[in-house]
Scaffold this motif. Structure first.
Motif, PDB file in Angstrom:
ATOM      1  N   GLY A 180      37.219  36.870  39.780  1.00 50.94           N
ATOM      2  CA  GLY A 180      36.034  37.290  40.508  1.00 50.94           C
ATOM      3  C   GLY A 180      34.754  36.607  40.097  1.00 50.94           C
ATOM      4  N   GLU A 181      34.767  35.834  39.012  1.00 54.92           N
ATOM      5  CA  GLU A 181      33.562  35.112  38.610  1.00 54.92           C
ATOM      6  C   GLU A 181      33.375  33.887  39.504  1.00 54.92           C
ATOM      7  N   SER A 182      32.138  33.463  39.659  1.00 55.14           N
ATOM      8  CA  SER A 182      31.825  32.307  40.495  1.00 55.14           C
ATOM      9  C   SER A 182      31.844  31.033  39.657  1.00 55.14           C
ATOM     10  N   LEU A 201      43.563  29.265  39.824  1.00 54.21           N
ATOM     11  CA  LEU A 201      44.508  29.994  38.978  1.00 54.21           C
ATOM     12  C   LEU A 201      43.841  31.195  38.314  1.00 54.21           C
ATOM     13  N   ALA A 202      42.557  31.049  37.973  1.00 54.80           N
ATOM     14  CA  ALA A 202      41.810  32.143  37.343  1.00 54.80           C
ATOM     15  C   ALA A 202      41.356  33.189  38.354  1.00 54.80           C
ATOM     16  N   ARG A 203      41.579  32.900  39.660  1.00 58.76           N
ATOM     17  CA  ARG A 203      41.158  33.783  40.756  1.00 58.76           C
ATOM     18  C   ARG A 203      39.647  33.948  40.793  1.00 58.76           C
ATOM     19  N   ALA A 204      38.963  32.833  40.538  1.00 58.39           N
ATOM     20  CA  ALA A 204      37.505  32.828  40.656  1.00 58.39           C
ATOM     21  C   ALA A 204      37.101  32.939  42.123  1.00 58.39           C
ATOM     22  N   ASP A 205      35.876  33.415  42.361  1.00 60.97           N
ATOM     23  CA  ASP A 205      35.376  33.526  43.734  1.00 60.97           C
ATOM     24  C   ASP A 205      33.855  33.724  43.702  1.00 60.97           C
ATOM     25  N   PRO A 206      33.119  32.820  44.378  1.00 61.69           N
ATOM     26  CA  PRO A 206      33.580  31.637  45.098  1.00 61.69           C
ATOM     27  C   PRO A 206      33.878  30.481  44.148  1.00 61.69           C
ATOM     28  N   ARG A 246      21.745  34.357  42.439  1.00 63.35           N
ATOM     29  CA  ARG A 246      21.724  34.230  40.974  1.00 63.35           C
ATOM     30  C   ARG A 246      22.009  32.826  40.464  1.00 63.35           C
ATOM     31  N   GLY A 247      22.910  32.094  41.092  1.00 64.68           N
ATOM     32  CA  GLY A 247      23.531  30.910  40.511  1.00 64.68           C
ATOM     33  C   GLY A 247      24.926  31.269  40.052  1.00 64.68           C
ATOM     34  N   VAL A 248      25.715  30.275  39.694  1.00 68.61           N
ATOM     35  CA  VAL A 248      27.119  30.536  39.353  1.00 68.61           C
ATOM     36  C   VAL A 248      27.264  31.094  37.946  1.00 68.61           C
ATOM     37  N   ASP A 249      28.332  31.841  37.766  1.00 72.71           N
ATOM     38  CA  ASP A 249      28.671  32.308  36.419  1.00 72.71           C
ATOM     39  C   ASP A 249      29.064  31.129  35.532  1.00 72.71           C
TER      40      ASP A 249
END
Length: 365
Positions: A180-182, A201-206, A246-249
């Motif tokens: 869920g992290e960007s 693979l980590a299921r990041a989004d977006p 915010r910007g990306v994680d």
């Protein structure tokens, strides 16, 4: 016996295809007939003198092949085995290895400083990164050989030795991206496209892919990117629009230039992390003002070889390949012969394609 190799005579000079004298493997050494070798940006940096390399040398470090013969004391592989070559085998004894950081091993580069073969006139020849995979055959340390199961395509497996381990490892290990992290990946060469797959693979989004080449957009989407952007003065604004302002994680920089590192820092949210994968020039200076470091509370960290342990992580990556979660074939933009290594460098400089693979005789094209 003699084998064909792409030899770097001096930094900045074109590689020359020559016959070299390769010895039989001594104690603890393994002779490998190459199946395929990827053309990596690190090879270009070594060839052009951006990274130091004793010459004359044979470059190439992202390779796979079959064992021809082994020296005394070798027990982990035998003639006929398929192997992936590890360009940074850890010693398992230094401080960094003992503290869980084998990718920073103090001794992994020692073998590259010792000649491994000879030119046709008998002059000593060095093997870049201890591998020298731009050749029909090479001799490496036993610790540099990782067995490849028979159900894995050996040609495609070559990519695991650098691009995949580095790109996926940057996301899963160095950045430790959570579901869920960007994520934004800057630079869509072989390593960057692998970082995109690592984010998937980590299921990041977006998962936001950034590259100046519009032809890479569809490729990035196939590998997991949800959005593909071209760089520009308003890149930060466009990324914030995709991330709740915010910007990306996490920003993963895969270029290795001060400008793109600065971009990675700038598009990361307050409290986020920018992970730098690209190897740049020591003369390319990056600067920050004294206020922004504390104010944004971001983390800027480096990443070497995906912060991975190949002996542990390659089997995991192979499981992903078997299950279809990791796509190697799509990363290969061209398959060429050893004689075409210089044109492959030219394409890399122009930013074209993903990964070029040198395919050796008998392995198909």
């Amino acid at each position: 016996m003699t084998v064909r190799a792409a030899v770097l005579r001096e930094a900045g000079a074109p590689l020359r295809i020559e016959e070299i004298r390769l010895p039989e493997p001594g104690p603890g050494r393994v002779r490998v007939r190459m199946a395929a070798t990827g053309v990596c940006h690190s090879d270009l940096s070594l060839a052009r003198g951006t990274l130091a390399q004793q010459v004359p040398a044979v470059l190439g470090h992202e390779g796979a092949g079959r064992v021809v013969s082994v020296g005394d004391g070798v027990s982990s592989v035998r003639a006929g085995d398929a192997v992936l070559l590890n360009w940074a085998p850890p010693c398992r004894q230094c401080w960094w290895c003992a503290h869980g950081e084998p990718y920073l091993c103090a001794r992994s580069g020692e073998v590259a400083a010792v000649p491994y073969a000879q030119l046709d006139d008998g002059s000593p020849l060095f093997g870049a990164l201890g591998v020298a995979a731009f050749a029909t055959e090479t001799v490496v340390a036993e610790s540099a050989c990782i067995s490849v199961p028979g159900d894995v395509d050996l040609v495609e497996a070559a990519l695991l030795g650098c691009a995949v381990l580095t790109g996926v490892g940057a996301v899963l290990h160095a950045a430790a991206v959570q579901r869920g992290e960007s994520v934004a990946v800057i630079g869509l060469g072989g390593v960057g496209l692998c970082a995109v797959q690592g984010a998937r693979l980590a299921r990041a989004d977006p998962i936001i892919a950034v590259d100046a080449g519009p032809e890479k957009a569809e490729l990035a989407r196939r590998l997991g990117a949800t959005d593909v952007l071209e760089p520009g003065d308003d890149l930060g604004k466009r990324i914030r629009a995709l991330t709740g302002g915010r910007g990306v994680d996490h920003a993963i920089e895969c270029v290795g230039r001060a400008q793109t590192i600065r971009t990675a820092w700038s598009i990361t949210r307050r409290g986020g992390q920018a992970t730098i994968v690209g190897l740049g020039a020591r003369t390319d200076t990056l600067s920050f003002n004294a206020l922004e470091v504390a104010h944004f509370a971001r983390t800027l960290r480096g990443c070497m070889y995906g912060n991975a342990d190949p002996a542990v992580d390659i089997p995991v990556l192979l499981d992903h390949v078997r299950a279809g979660r990791l796509d190697l074939g799509t990363l290969i933009s061209r398959r060429v012969a050893l004689d075409d290594v210089e044109p492959a460098f030219a394409e890399m400089i122009e930013g074209r394609g993903a990964r070029t693979l040198i395919i050796f005789e008998g392995e198909g094209t």
